[in-house]
Design an enzyme around this catalytic site. Structure first.
Site, short mmCIF file in Angstrom:
data_model
loop_
_atom_site.label_atom_id
_atom_site.label_comp_id
_atom_site.label_asym_id
_atom_site.label_seq_id
_atom_site.Cartn_x
_atom_site.Cartn_y
_atom_site.Cartn_z
N GLY A 23 0.87 -1.18 0.00
CA GLY A 23 0.00 0.00 0.00
C GLY A 23 0.90 1.22 0.00
O GLY A 23 1.84 1.32 0.81
N ASN A 68 -2.95 2.39 -10.25
CA ASN A 68 -3.42 1.67 -9.06
C ASN A 68 -3.38 0.17 -9.37
O ASN A 68 -3.02 -0.24 -10.48
CB ASN A 68 -4.82 2.13 -8.66
CG ASN A 68 -5.22 1.61 -7.29
OD1 ASN A 68 -4.45 1.73 -6.32
ND2 ASN A 68 -6.39 1.01 -7.16
N ASP A 119 -1.38 4.58 -6.38
CA ASP A 119 0.07 4.48 -6.10
C ASP A 119 0.85 5.63 -6.70
O ASP A 119 1.95 5.96 -6.24
CB ASP A 119 0.61 3.16 -6.63
CG ASP A 119 0.01 2.02 -5.82
OD1 ASP A 119 -1.10 1.59 -6.16
OD2 ASP A 119 0.63 1.61 -4.83
N ARG A 169 10.46 -1.30 -4.47
CA ARG A 169 9.29 -1.41 -5.37
C ARG A 169 9.23 -0.13 -6.21
O ARG A 169 9.48 0.96 -5.68
CB ARG A 169 7.98 -1.59 -4.59
CG ARG A 169 7.86 -2.96 -3.92
CD ARG A 169 6.46 -3.21 -3.38
NE ARG A 169 5.52 -3.59 -4.41
CZ ARG A 169 4.20 -3.69 -4.19
NH1 ARG A 169 3.69 -3.40 -3.01
NH2 ARG A 169 3.39 -4.06 -5.17
O1 MRU Z 1 0.65 -4.09 -4.46
P1 MRU Z 1 0.04 -3.29 -3.35
O2 MRU Z 1 -0.79 -4.11 -2.43
O3 MRU Z 1 1.07 -2.45 -2.64
O4 MRU Z 1 -0.94 -2.28 -4.09
C1 MRU Z 1 -1.68 -1.39 -3.33
C2 MRU Z 1 -2.63 -0.57 -4.11
O5 MRU Z 1 -2.69 -0.64 -5.32
C3 MRU Z 1 -3.43 0.42 -3.36
O6 MRU Z 1 -4.68 0.60 -3.94
C4 MRU Z 1 -2.68 1.76 -3.36
O7 MRU Z 1 -1.40 1.60 -2.84
C5 MRU Z 1 -3.37 2.80 -2.59
S1 MRU Z 1 -3.24 2.45 -0.86
C6 MRU Z 1 -3.84 3.71 0.05
#
Ligand code: MRU
Length: 344
Positions: free
Chosen positions: A47, A247, A237, A89
């Site tokens: 996230g 996202n 993101d 990441r």
């Molecule tokens: O791969 P992740 O679980 O890190 O991806 C997270 C997302 O895509 C969320 O929707 C994004 O980070 C927004 S979190 C407030």
């Protein structure tokens, strides 16, 4: 929400292991930048805002660990710490935003006293943590004002307390609306392949007593068509200067469906997720993760050996499909470059 995503205990960072949720609630301890970077890469923490907060603590931990080294060696270790965290990441810009804040703090501290520098860096990491919760509460209040009593909201991935230092972005809006006394129900996409919707969103909302129904991703169009869904709210993101939104993979599909069914599509987006240095979503780096996430889950494999696999972890939704961004400074309808620049 009583479960914490990250916490500072006994001079260490503790992070809830999100890979095991909801079956097992366990915290893992971290004491340097390398292991925090591994935790981010392996999705112990995930996230966008939570990754940023974890990285900030990673820098603070490294400074604490190396404080007794001579100044030059200390500075060398810190450069490596910034590099290893930045490589963890690629898509969520909050990671780089938080590291830039920590780097600024590090470079203005011109003293030779490493212990003092380590303390400044820890204070900055704590500030990033607390500001994130405040930001989410502000976004929550703005977002709640555009939700009506009785609405059913579709979510994708997890943009909740677990994706942040607390409260959440998209789920923070829902939490704030519920706290205002509105009856809000949620349909949560399970979010293949990592199942953040099924494992995390469905869990954290249920823990809060919010009426949540889990669906598989390919059911979203059906529930829009039969009139179940009143609005979509997702997190992000990275948002490029023109308002395109990266996202979790599958978000673009949901946005296209929402347009077809005339359903508002909202993106909860702290300013730390807006990247004005990137002009359009085409230039946002998209992480490609291991094929194992697609060919099976945990120890179970269902795909044939040697099958070709693609696993982009994010997609980009063009600004024209977005009804509004919900930010801590207010609602930005039909986002574009001019409106985004005006926020800063
Ligand atoms: O791969 P992740 O679980 O890190 O991806 C997270 C997302 O895509 C969320 O929707 C994004 O980070 C927004 S979190 C407030």
């Amino acid at each position: 929400m009583t479960v914490e995503t990250l916490r500072w205990r006994n001079n260490q960072l503790e992070m809830i292991d999100q890979r095991c949720l909801p079956a097992i609630i366990q915290f893992l301890s971290y004491s340097d930048a390398q292991t925090v970077a591994e935790g981010i890469q392996q999705m112990v923490v995930r996230g966008a805002p939570a990754i940023g907060v974890a990285a900030a603590y990673g820098i603070a931990l490294e400074a604490q660990k190396c404080a007794t080294l001579p100044r030059e060696k200390f500075a060398e270790q810190m450069v490596q710490a910034f590099d290893v965290l930045a490589a963890s990441r690629p898509t969520a810009v909050n990671l780089f935003w938080a590291l830039n804040r920590m780097r600024d703090r590090f470079s203005v501290s011109s003293t030779n006293d490493n212990v003092f520098v380590a303390r400044l860096l820890l204070e900055e990491a704590h500030a990033i943590y607390h500001e994130d919760i405040e930001t989410n509460k502000k976004m929550g209040a703005f977002g709640a004002s555009i939700l009506d009593d009785g609405m059913c909201i579709l979510t994708h991935c997890n943009a909740g307390a677990l994706a942040t230092a607390g409260h959440g972005t998209a789920l923070g809006v829902i939490r704030s609306a519920v706290a205002e006394g509105k009856k809000i129900t949620v349909f949560a996409d399970e979010t293949r392949p990592f199942l953040q919707g099924a494992r995390l969103t469905a869990w954290e909302l249920s823990e809060d007593g919010i009426d949540t129904t889990l669906i598989t991703d390919n059911m979203a169009g059906h529930f829009m068509k039969i009139g179940t869904i009143d609005a979509v709210i997702v997190g992000t993101d990275r948002v490029s200067a023109n308002g395109d939104v990266a996202n979790k993979i599958g978000t673009y599909m949901v946005a296209v469906l929402a347009k077809e069914h005339d359903i508002p599509f909202y993106v909860a987006c702290p300013l730390s997720t807006i990247d004005l240095s990137i002009s359009s979503g085409d230039d946002i780096p998209i992480e490609e993760r291991s094929s194992n996430e697609v060919t099976g889950y945990r120890d179970v494999r269902w795909a044939p050996e040697n099958v070709k696999v693609r696993n982009p972890s994010f997609d980009v939704t063009p600004a024209r499909l977005i009804t509004a961004l919900i930010t801590e400074q207010g609602i930005v309808h039909a986002p574009n470059e001019k409106k985004l620049k005006a926020l800063f």
